[in-house]
Design a protein around this motif. Structure first.
Motif, PDB file in Angstrom:
ATOM      1  N   THR A 145       4.746  -5.738   1.038  1.00 47.02           N
ATOM      2  CA  THR A 145       3.733  -6.309   0.153  1.00 47.02           C
ATOM      3  C   THR A 145       2.812  -7.259   0.920  1.00 47.02           C
ATOM      4  O   THR A 145       3.170  -7.790   1.971  1.00 47.02           O
ATOM      5  N   GLY A 146       1.640  -7.479   0.371  1.00 41.64           N
ATOM      6  CA  GLY A 146       0.674  -8.401   0.972  1.00 41.64           C
ATOM      7  C   GLY A 146      -0.586  -7.675   1.396  1.00 41.64           C
ATOM      8  O   GLY A 146      -0.522  -6.562   1.934  1.00 41.64           O
ATOM      9  N   GLU A 147      -1.744  -8.313   1.152  1.00 42.43           N
ATOM     10  CA  GLU A 147      -3.001  -7.638   1.445  1.00 42.43           C
ATOM     11  C   GLU A 147      -3.195  -7.366   2.937  1.00 42.43           C
ATOM     12  O   GLU A 147      -3.902  -6.431   3.318  1.00 42.43           O
ATOM     13  N   ALA A 148      -2.536  -8.113   3.804  1.00 38.34           N
ATOM     14  CA  ALA A 148      -2.643  -7.876   5.243  1.00 38.34           C
ATOM     15  C   ALA A 148      -1.744  -6.741   5.707  1.00 38.34           C
ATOM     16  O   ALA A 148      -1.739  -6.389   6.896  1.00 38.34           O
ATOM     17  N   LYS A 149      -0.993  -6.154   4.780  1.00 33.68           N
ATOM     18  CA  LYS A 149      -0.106  -5.038   5.126  1.00 33.68           C
ATOM     19  C   LYS A 149      -0.721  -3.687   4.785  1.00 33.68           C
ATOM     20  O   LYS A 149      -0.018  -2.668   4.817  1.00 33.68           O
ATOM     21  N   THR A 207      -5.472  12.310   1.706  1.00 31.79           N
ATOM     22  CA  THR A 207      -4.486  11.408   1.117  1.00 31.79           C
ATOM     23  C   THR A 207      -5.089  10.536   0.018  1.00 31.79           C
ATOM     24  O   THR A 207      -6.299  10.305  -0.024  1.00 31.79           O
ATOM     25  N   THR A 208      -4.231  10.058  -0.833  1.00 31.27           N
ATOM     26  CA  THR A 208      -4.642   9.206  -1.953  1.00 31.27           C
ATOM     27  C   THR A 208      -3.911   7.874  -1.873  1.00 31.27           C
ATOM     28  O   THR A 208      -2.699   7.832  -1.634  1.00 31.27           O
ATOM     29  N   ILE A 209      -4.643   6.772  -2.067  1.00 30.05           N
ATOM     30  CA  ILE A 209      -4.023   5.445  -2.104  1.00 30.05           C
ATOM     31  C   ILE A 209      -3.606   5.168  -3.538  1.00 30.05           C
ATOM     32  O   ILE A 209      -4.434   4.882  -4.406  1.00 30.05           O
ATOM     33  N   GLY A 210      -2.328   5.283  -3.797  1.00 27.57           N
ATOM     34  CA  GLY A 210      -1.834   5.093  -5.161  1.00 27.57           C
ATOM     35  C   GLY A 210      -1.573   3.648  -5.515  1.00 27.57           C
ATOM     36  O   GLY A 210      -1.595   3.258  -6.684  1.00 27.57           O
ATOM     37  N   SER A 211      -1.289   2.822  -4.499  1.00 31.51           N
ATOM     38  CA  SER A 211      -1.051   1.391  -4.704  1.00 31.51           C
ATOM     39  C   SER A 211      -1.794   0.639  -3.618  1.00 31.51           C
ATOM     40  O   SER A 211      -1.693   0.976  -2.433  1.00 31.51           O
ATOM     41  N   VAL A 212      -2.543  -0.388  -4.011  1.00 28.63           N
ATOM     42  CA  VAL A 212      -3.353  -1.156  -3.071  1.00 28.63           C
ATOM     43  C   VAL A 212      -2.563  -2.379  -2.603  1.00 28.63           C
ATOM     44  O   VAL A 212      -1.947  -3.073  -3.414  1.00 28.63           O
ATOM     45  N   ALA A 213      -2.593  -2.639  -1.297  1.00 26.97           N
ATOM     46  CA  ALA A 213      -1.901  -3.816  -0.761  1.00 26.97           C
ATOM     47  C   ALA A 213      -2.560  -5.096  -1.282  1.00 26.97           C
ATOM     48  O   ALA A 213      -3.762  -5.287  -1.134  1.00 26.97           O
ATOM     49  N   LYS A 214      -1.750  -5.948  -1.905  1.00 29.11           N
ATOM     50  CA  LYS A 214      -2.286  -7.178  -2.506  1.00 29.11           C
ATOM     51  C   LYS A 214      -1.357  -8.355  -2.248  1.00 29.11           C
ATOM     52  O   LYS A 214      -0.146  -8.189  -2.102  1.00 29.11           O
ATOM     53  N   ASP A 215      -1.936  -9.536  -2.211  1.00 29.20           N
ATOM     54  CA  ASP A 215      -1.161 -10.774  -2.214  1.00 29.20           C
ATOM     55  C   ASP A 215      -0.856 -11.167  -3.653  1.00 29.20           C
ATOM     56  O   ASP A 215      -1.593 -10.795  -4.580  1.00 29.20           O
ATOM     57  N   GLN A 267       0.870  -1.189   0.000  1.00 25.93           N
ATOM     58  CA  GLN A 267       0.000   0.000   0.000  1.00 25.93           C
ATOM     59  C   GLN A 267       0.890   1.217   0.000  1.00 25.93           C
ATOM     60  O   GLN A 267       1.860   1.295   0.769  1.00 25.93           O
ATOM     61  N   VAL A 268       0.598   2.146  -0.881  1.00 22.06           N
ATOM     62  CA  VAL A 268       1.317   3.420  -0.930  1.00 22.06           C
ATOM     63  C   VAL A 268       0.291   4.534  -0.831  1.00 22.06           C
ATOM     64  O   VAL A 268      -0.626   4.612  -1.661  1.00 22.06           O
ATOM     65  N   ALA A 269       0.436   5.365   0.181  1.00 25.23           N
ATOM     66  CA  ALA A 269      -0.487   6.485   0.384  1.00 25.23           C
ATOM     67  C   ALA A 269       0.293   7.788   0.317  1.00 25.23           C
ATOM     68  O   ALA A 269       1.392   7.893   0.873  1.00 25.23           O
ATOM     69  N   THR A 270      -0.287   8.792  -0.366  1.00 27.60           N
ATOM     70  CA  THR A 270       0.400  10.060  -0.582  1.00 27.60           C
ATOM     71  C   THR A 270      -0.487  11.219  -0.137  1.00 27.60           C
ATOM     72  O   THR A 270      -1.688  11.247  -0.441  1.00 27.60           O
ATOM     73  N   SER A 271       0.135  12.174   0.568  1.00 28.21           N
ATOM     74  CA  SER A 271      -0.598  13.337   1.082  1.00 28.21           C
ATOM     75  C   SER A 271      -0.741  14.404   0.008  1.00 28.21           C
ATOM     76  O   SER A 271      -0.084  14.346  -1.044  1.00 28.21           O
ATOM     77  N   PRO A 272      -1.579  15.421   0.241  1.00 30.42           N
ATOM     78  CA  PRO A 272      -1.655  16.561  -0.682  1.00 30.42           C
ATOM     79  C   PRO A 272      -0.335  17.323  -0.681  1.00 30.42           C
ATOM     80  O   PRO A 272       0.474  17.204   0.240  1.00 30.42           O
ATOM     81  N   THR A 313     -10.227  -2.065   1.730  1.00 34.60           N
ATOM     82  CA  THR A 313     -10.922  -1.982   0.449  1.00 34.60           C
ATOM     83  C   THR A 313     -10.681  -0.587  -0.097  1.00 34.60           C
ATOM     84  O   THR A 313     -10.897   0.415   0.605  1.00 34.60           O
ATOM     85  N   VAL A 314     -10.217  -0.521  -1.346  1.00 28.23           N
ATOM     86  CA  VAL A 314      -9.877   0.768  -1.953  1.00 28.23           C
ATOM     87  C   VAL A 314     -10.629   0.905  -3.259  1.00 28.23           C
ATOM     88  O   VAL A 314     -10.659  -0.019  -4.089  1.00 28.23           O
ATOM     89  N   THR A 315     -11.246   2.075  -3.446  1.00 30.30           N
ATOM     90  CA  THR A 315     -11.954   2.375  -4.690  1.00 30.30           C
ATOM     91  C   THR A 315     -11.523   3.735  -5.195  1.00 30.30           C
ATOM     92  O   THR A 315     -11.648   4.740  -4.478  1.00 30.30           O
ATOM     93  N   ASP A 316     -10.996   3.767  -6.413  1.00 26.71           N
ATOM     94  CA  ASP A 316     -10.579   5.022  -7.040  1.00 26.71           C
ATOM     95  C   ASP A 316      -9.666   5.850  -6.144  1.00 26.71           C
ATOM     96  O   ASP A 316      -9.827   7.070  -5.988  1.00 26.71           O
ATOM     97  N   GLY A 317      -8.695   5.169  -5.511  1.00 25.51           N
ATOM     98  CA  GLY A 317      -7.707   5.889  -4.711  1.00 25.51           C
ATOM     99  C   GLY A 317      -8.144   6.245  -3.312  1.00 25.51           C
ATOM    100  O   GLY A 317      -7.376   6.851  -2.559  1.00 25.51           O
ATOM    101  N   ALA A 318      -9.382   5.879  -2.941  1.00 21.41           N
ATOM    102  CA  ALA A 318      -9.878   6.185  -1.607  1.00 21.41           C
ATOM    103  C   ALA A 318     -10.152   4.895  -0.859  1.00 21.41           C
ATOM    104  O   ALA A 318     -10.710   3.952  -1.417  1.00 21.41           O
ATOM    105  N   MET A 319      -9.734   4.834   0.438  1.00 21.76           N
ATOM    106  CA  MET A 319      -9.986   3.652   1.249  1.00 21.76           C
ATOM    107  C   MET A 319     -11.443   3.693   1.709  1.00 21.76           C
ATOM    108  O   MET A 319     -11.863   4.614   2.411  1.00 21.76           O
ATOM    109  N   THR A 320     -12.199   2.682   1.298  1.00 20.29           N
ATOM    110  CA  THR A 320     -13.636   2.652   1.626  1.00 20.29           C
ATOM    111  C   THR A 320     -13.955   1.667   2.739  1.00 20.29           C
ATOM    112  O   THR A 320     -15.068   1.671   3.276  1.00 20.29           O
TER     113      THR A 320
END
Length: 477
Positions: free
Chosen positions: A200-204, A231-239, A112-117, A139-146
């Motif tokens: 890396t990993g969805e649990a991270k 903040t924007t989630i640019g990369s989603v944590a995945k397995d 997961q990579v999150a970036t501030s304004p 759960t992330v949708t369009d850069g936002a953690m939902t």
């Protein structure tokens, strides 16, 4: 020559060169003993040097072979039909004979990579207080953690103090916490942004929640999680998702060592629908080269041992540790390297083509080695496998055993070094005693001949006086 010098000197009366006379007498007295001690000292120095050469030779030989065995180049290696999707390597000690599998890389593991304004000044204070870092699944949708489900690990508190309240300071505080995320400040023409990256990993996946100091608010602008707007989630944590022989499996990393026995998978790219075939490659050429290199190095060490143990000129010809080393090396080609080899399967170096010549050197029967590599590739590979583990099998283990015995400080060459070094120290004491004896004799003779010279001078003076009196009496007549 010393006798002639002494005779001529004594004939000179009070003109005797006492220093030269005494030196000649002392040299004549101690010359043989000095020569013996010097010769013995030179021999001990050469013996110590010879032992050092053999110790270095056998330990270096064993170490190089062990490193080669551990390096993996002599072991059957796994192969990938498409290294652009999947790279493979063998795990230490793995037996890969008969490896065959198909792998489909459906998804790479991601952090997961999150970036501030953007903020204009990365040093200007954002606010004071602390952050709470929580790991889990998101759960992330369009850069936002939902959505977010916290994991079992306890949340981590990261204090933000006055000296570290700008973006750069906040990044330092996060990294100093060693909490499992890495913070950096990214700067371009639009300003500076705080970027936080997990493993890396969805649990991270993670949330970052501000606990603001009411007197200095502002940290909440950097919040990460459901409802955070800055903040924007640019990369989603995945397995990673990998299908092995059609069975889909998940792992948190792109480097996987627990799916196929003995094989490490390094995922390079996802390619749904593309199957990568795994097989093996036998190290035939590497093993052949290893056998020839072993023989060459063996012969080099053997030449050094032969020189030191020569029955006429060898300085270590009576050294028991050197004799033991020579005997162990001669027996090496006949030593069983595989204790569980079936009947008819080679278990020694001699049986795969390493033959002993009449002069004790080794040579390689190329035809026999080729036959062994063709008929029993796994057996030859096992001979050169790393034997440092509990099995203690293989050529490396056998040579290491010889080396350990050879350099042992109680019965091996280490003991020989200690013995010769002590003898050299004792000899130095003898040489010191001899020098003292020479000094004592030099002083004694110098005193004796000095007294003699004085008496001769007095006699000559008296003789001169009497001669003058006689001349005077004769003259008066």
């Amino acid at each position: 020559m010393a006798t002639t010098s002494i005779t001529s000197a004594l004939g000179a009366g009070s003109g005797v060169d006492i220093k030269e006379l005494v030196a000649s007498l002392v040299d004549a007295q101690f010359a043989n003993k000095t020569k013996q001690l010097t010769a013995k000292s030179d021999a001990l120095t050469k013996q110590i040097s010879g032992v050092s050469t053999l110790k270095s030779g056998i330990s270096g030989f064993a170490g190089a072979l062990a490193a080669l065995a551990k390096g993996g180049t002599l072991a059957t290696a796994p192969t990938s039909s498409n290294s652009g999707i999947l790279k493979v390597s063998g795990l230490s000690g793995a037996k890969l004979a008969g490896l065959s599998a198909s792998v489909e890389v459906r998804q790479l593991a991601a952090p997961q990579v999150a970036t501030s304004p953007a903020i204009a000044d990365p040093i200007a204070s954002v606010g004071l207080g602390s952050f709470t870092l929580t790991f889990g699944k998101a759960t992330v949708t369009d850069g936002a953690m939902t959505g977010f489900t916290a994991g079992a690990a306890a949340p981590i508190t990261i204090p933000i103090t006055a000296g570290n309240s700008g973006l750069s300071g906040i990044a330092r505080s996060i990294n100093a916490a060693n909490a499992g995320v890495t913070a950096t400040v990214l700067t371009d023409a639009n300003g500076s942004r705080l970027s936080i990256k997990s493993a890396t990993g969805e649990a991270k996946a993670f949330t970052l929640t501000a606990n603001e100091d009411p007197a200095a608010p502002g940290l909440s602008s950097l919040n990460i999680g459901p409802g955070a707007t800055g903040t924007t989630i640019g990369s989603v944590a995945k397995d990673a998702i990998v299908a092995v022989d059609g069975v889909a499996l998940q792992r948190p990393s792109n480097s996987i060592s627990d799916l196929i026995p003995g094989v490490k998978l390094d995922l390079v790219s996802a390619a749904i629908g593309t199957t990568v075939t795994l097989g093996t490659s036998a190290p035939t050429a590497a093993l052949s080269q290893a056998v020839n290199d072993f023989v060459e190095t063996f012969n080099q060490l053997g030449a050094a041992i032969k020189e030191q143990t020569d029955p006429v000129t060898g300085l270590l010809k009576s050294d028991s540790a050197t004799a033991t080393l020579a005997r162990s090396m001669r027996q090496l080609t006949l030593t069983p390297l595989l204790t569980d080899a079936p009947n008819g399967v080679p278990a020694t170096l001699a049986e795969i083509g390493v033959q002993t010549n009449r002069d004790g050197t080794l040579s390689v029967n190329a035809a026999r080695l080729t036959e062994a590599l063709t008929k029993w590739p796994d057996t030859v590979e096992a001979m050169f496998a790393d034997g440092s583990g509990a099995s203690g099998k293989g050529l490396s283990a056998a040579l290491t055993s010889i080396s350990n015995t050879a350099i042992d400080t109680k019965v091996g060459l280490g003991a020989s070094t200690a013995r010769y070094t002590k003898a050299q120290a004792d000899l130095a004491d003898d040489q010191s005693d001899l020098a003292d004896a020479e000094d004592v004799m030099t002083k004694r003779l110098t005193q004796q001949y000095g007294a003699m010279d004085a008496r001769v001078a007095a006699y000559k003076s008296t003789l001169t006086f009497l001669q003058q009196q006689v001349d005077a009496w004769n003259s008066s007549k």
